[in-house]
Scaffold this active site. Structure first.
Site, PDB file in Angstrom:
ATOM      1  N   GLU A   1       0.832  -1.278  -0.109  1.00  0.00           N
ATOM      2  CA  GLU A   1       0.028  -0.222   0.072  1.00  0.00           C
ATOM      3  C   GLU A   1       0.912   1.370   0.008  1.00  0.00           C
ATOM      4  OE1 GLU A   1      -2.652   0.335   3.381  1.00  0.00           O
ATOM      5  OE2 GLU A   1      -3.663   2.229   2.307  1.00  0.00           O
TER       6      GLU A   1
ATOM      7  N   LYS B   1       4.210   0.701   9.613  1.00  0.00           N
ATOM      8  CA  LYS B   1       4.252   2.092   9.032  1.00  0.00           C
ATOM      9  C   LYS B   1       3.273   3.099  10.094  1.00  0.00           C
ATOM     10  CE  LYS B   1       2.910   0.209   5.448  1.00  0.00           C
ATOM     11  NZ  LYS B   1       2.239  -0.090   4.000  1.00  0.00           N
TER      12      LYS B   1
ATOM     13  N   ARG C   1       4.551 -12.925  10.045  1.00  0.00           N
ATOM     14  CA  ARG C   1       5.089 -11.605   9.869  1.00  0.00           C
ATOM     15  C   ARG C   1       6.377 -11.771  10.622  1.00  0.00           C
ATOM     16  NH1 ARG C   1       1.678  -7.527   8.777  1.00  0.00           N
ATOM     17  NH2 ARG C   1       2.573  -5.312   9.265  1.00  0.00           N
TER      18      ARG C   1
HETATM   19  P1  ATP Z   1       2.501  -2.210   8.097  1.00  0.00           P
HETATM   20  O1  ATP Z   1       1.861  -2.912   9.165  1.00  0.00           O
HETATM   21  O2  ATP Z   1       4.012  -1.806   8.133  1.00  0.00           O
HETATM   22  O3  ATP Z   1       1.798  -0.852   7.347  1.00  0.00           O
HETATM   23  P2  ATP Z   1       1.355  -3.393   5.943  1.00  0.00           P
HETATM   24  O4  ATP Z   1       0.925  -4.804   5.727  1.00  0.00           O
HETATM   25  O5  ATP Z   1       0.037  -2.831   6.247  1.00  0.00           O
HETATM   26  O6  ATP Z   1       2.410  -3.057   6.840  1.00  0.00           O
HETATM   27  P3  ATP Z   1       1.448  -3.384   3.256  1.00  0.00           P
HETATM   28  O7  ATP Z   1       1.849  -2.228   2.387  1.00  0.00           O
HETATM   29  O8  ATP Z   1      -0.091  -3.469   3.017  1.00  0.00           O
HETATM   30  O9  ATP Z   1       1.761  -3.245   4.591  1.00  0.00           O
HETATM   31  O10 ATP Z   1       2.331  -4.556   2.886  1.00  0.00           O
HETATM   32  C1  ATP Z   1       2.584  -5.157   1.764  1.00  0.00           C
HETATM   33  C2  ATP Z   1       2.949  -6.570   1.823  1.00  0.00           C
HETATM   34  O11 ATP Z   1       4.215  -6.955   2.674  1.00  0.00           O
HETATM   35  C3  ATP Z   1       1.750  -7.391   2.244  1.00  0.00           C
HETATM   36  O12 ATP Z   1       1.712  -8.607   1.552  1.00  0.00           O
HETATM   37  C4  ATP Z   1       2.015  -7.711   3.664  1.00  0.00           C
HETATM   38  O13 ATP Z   1       1.587  -9.130   4.311  1.00  0.00           O
HETATM   39  C5  ATP Z   1       3.641  -7.866   3.646  1.00  0.00           C
HETATM   40  N1  ATP Z   1       4.315  -7.333   4.881  1.00  0.00           N
HETATM   41  C6  ATP Z   1       4.204  -6.384   5.694  1.00  0.00           C
HETATM   42  N2  ATP Z   1       4.604  -6.098   6.800  1.00  0.00           N
HETATM   43  C7  ATP Z   1       5.295  -7.593   6.998  1.00  0.00           C
HETATM   44  C8  ATP Z   1       5.895  -8.117   7.915  1.00  0.00           C
HETATM   45  N3  ATP Z   1       6.443  -7.507   9.130  1.00  0.00           N
HETATM   46  N4  ATP Z   1       6.475  -9.290   7.674  1.00  0.00           N
HETATM   47  C9  ATP Z   1       6.362  -9.885   6.417  1.00  0.00           C
HETATM   48  N5  ATP Z   1       5.525  -9.334   5.499  1.00  0.00           N
HETATM   49  C10 ATP Z   1       5.206  -8.086   5.863  1.00  0.00           C
HETATM   50 MG    MG Z   2      -1.487  -2.893   4.949  1.00  0.00          MG
END
Ligand code: ATP
Ligand code: MG
Length: 552
Positions: free
Chosen positions: A33, A270, A260
């Site tokens: 995102e 984030k 994760r």
């Molecule tokens: P955040 O919690 O940091 O905002 P998010 O999951 O909302 O992370 P996205 O941009 O939606 O961030 O994530 C893109 C991809 O990266 C998704 O497939 C998500 O599952 C993966 N991802 C994000 N954070 C992690 C993590 N800590 N470990 C493994 N994969 C991750």
């Molecule tokens: Mg997300």
């Protein structure tokens, strides 16, 4: 690729699928995102998706999951692309955007309404939450749940055409308000948002939710394995429900979840990084104390070290907190083989070698790497005045049980020095040290008593002032993600600088070169202030493993 990526459970699923259907395509995607910069957790997802596609001759798409114009921004898109390229991955064709499917997704929403599987709810957000129930209490149907299809279609069109305010209406799936799974209690599929979208501008004022848009985008892109983190386990039911009811029946994408990434003393979320920036704990996303990819790059981490780290942690369904020392060992291992050795002094104390002739021009030829001959030599001009490390003075001179006149030290690559006087000011601060060199002691075998007295140094004539920047862990607690308020556990000593000297042979290196300062650690040469004549370095990692404790 090594066994670890080959042996994870996702790989086993793919292997089984290929046994059944050898022609099955392996298409994955990385769906960030664009509401922030990428971090180490994303690197884990990138590593998995891109490497699976590569291994099975499939494709990996980069798709920006841009369904919320309130938080998304073009600058994040730019940085995300830069970080993925930096890690060494190329996505399939051009990058995709969920927003490019908005028209189709809207049509799919209408299809659900026509099948009487979605309705426009006029309850407000608070009421929707109240009606949803809890894990213990079943939900209650909205009074708008049984509106006619015609009414729903007309209201949905009006939603799209901007007849209503934000939060006044939303489109919900008609699933089951009594489901044991909260997510299946008529989840929201579309909401009204009046905000310019960076791609679609003012074209839309309704936006699909993540759950509705994600599975449809996956299906439209022929993704076969939709990999995400474990917290989406329950969403999987909705993912399947939507695709089934929209008739994506032939080889629909399937969601699989893995754990994760969490690292001790760090946050990755984030949302939380944004809090740190807002509260001015850090200035930017690329602060070297963060585990963002831009922060790690700025600190001096290499793509290779990050990919190796992702490989080492593996992919499982077990949530855990990874130790920082694992990450550090990956960068140490990478740099050990590739970087030149130099000498630097972080806290200088001057040693004057009183019997060394003032005008003697003695040049020492020193190896740039202990084992790799290809890295060559550099020349160091020895001099009467040299700088040594304050810590060495304390440990190897002041702490010695011997009489001062019996203390000897060995300068690395140079002479044995006999110390004879320590000059202090009236406050007992050391001003400098006096010693005498022993001729013919360069390159000679050392007796045992001198073996642990070898110290690094730089000569006054051959050095240039330097600033060393040190970045420590940002938090005092091992698991900051668990804390209610991360601002309460900020490490007050997470950043400091030292002023010292480095060999001036470093001036021949390019900015952004990593070096090992002997006995001190790996550093990144980040800048040269020509006007004031000093160099700037970031500490990347120490030479040996640090023990982390809560004590400071
Ligand atoms: P955040 O919690 O940091 O905002 P998010 O999951 O909302 O992370 P996205 O941009 O939606 O961030 O994530 C893109 C991809 O990266 C998704 O497939 C998500 O599952 C993966 N991802 C994000 N954070 C992690 C993590 N800590 N470990 C493994 N994969 C991750
Ligand atoms: Mg997300």
């Amino acid at each position: 690729m090594s066994d670890i990526i080959n042996n994870n459970f996702i790989h086993n699923i793919i292997k089984k699928d290929l046994l059944k259907n050898p022609k099955k395509k392996i298409n994955t995607r990385f769906p960030p995102e664009p509401n922030g910069y990428l971090h180490l957790g994303h690197a884990k997802a990138i590593f998995l998706n891109f490497n699976l596609a590569k291994k099975y001759n499939g494709t990996c798409n980069l798709r920006f999951d841009d369904t919320n114009p309130k938080t998304e921004n073009l600058k994040y898109i730019k940085s995300i692309k830069k970080d993925i390229r930096w890690l060494g991955y190329l996505w399939n064709n051009h990058s995709n955007y969920t927003s490019q499917y908005f028209k189709k997704i809207y049509q799919y929403a209408k299809k659900l309404i026509k099948k009487n599987l979605a309705y426009v709810d006029q309850l407000n957000q608070i009421e929707i939450k109240k009606f949803r129930g809890t894990l213990k209490e079943k939900g209650i149907n909205s009074p708008f749940r049984n509106q006619t299809i015609k009414k729903n279609l007309s209201l949905f069109k009006k939603m799209k055409n901007g007849f209503f305010k934000e939060g006044e209406m939303c489109l919900r799936a008609k699933i089951n308000m009594k489901s044991n799974f909260l997510l299946l209690r008529d989840p929201v599929l579309y909401r009204i948002i009046y905000k310019n979208h960076y791609h679609t501008k003012k074209k839309w004022c309704i936006y699909p939710t993540y759950d509705f848009a994600h599975c449809i985008s996956d299906a439209l892109e022929n993704i076969t394995y939709s990999l995400c983190t474990l917290e989406f386990l329950e969403n999987k039911k909705l993912y399947k429900w939507i695709l089934k009811n929209l008739n994506f029946k032939k080889n629909p994408p399937i969601q699989y979840e893995y754990s994760r990434l969490n690292l001790e003393y760090s946050i990755l979320s984030k949302r939380k990084i944004k809090i740190l920036i807002k509260k001015k704990i850090i200035k930017k996303w690329n602060d070297p104390r963060l585990l963002t990819l831009s922060g790690l790059r700025k600190k001096g981490y290499t793509p290779n070290s990050i990919n190796n780290f992702c490989e080492k942690i593996g992919f499982t369904k077990q949530n855990s907190i990874i130790q920082l020392k694992l990450l550090e060992s990956c960068i140490r291992k990478d740099l050990n083989l590739t970087v030149h050795r130099k000498m630097a002094i972080l806290n200088p104390v001057m040693l004057i070698i009183t019997n060394y002739p003032k005008n003697l021009k003695e040049i020492l030829k020193v190896k740039n790497h202990p084992t790799n001959k290809n890295m060559g030599f550099r020349e160091i001009l020895f001099s009467k005045k040299i700088y040594i490390e304050e810590e060495d003075v304390k440990k190897k001179i002041l702490n010695s049980k011997k009489k001062i006149s019996d203390i000897k030290i060995k300068l690395r690559y140079a002479y044995v020095i006999k110390i004879y006087k320590i000059i202090k000011d009236k406050n007992h601060n050391i001003l400098h040290i006096l010693g005498k060199y022993k001729q013919n002691t360069i390159g000679k075998k050392l007796n045992n008593s001198l073996k642990n007295k070898i110290i690094h140094w730089v000569s006054k004539k051959n050095s240039i002032p330097a600033i060393f920047k040190f970045y420590n862990k940002l938090f005092l607690k091992k698991n900051p993600e668990k804390e209610k308020n991360i601002l309460n556990i900020i490490n007050p000593n997470s950043y400091y600088i030292n002023k010292g000297f480095v060999e001036n042979s470093i001036l021949t290196y390019k900015i952004n070169t990593a070096l090992q300062f002997e006995r001190l650690g790996y550093f990144l040469y980040i800048n040269y202030n020509i006007k004031k004549n000093f160099l700037i370095f970031n500490k990347i990692v120490s030479l040996k493993q640090k023990k982390y404790s809560n004590k400071f």
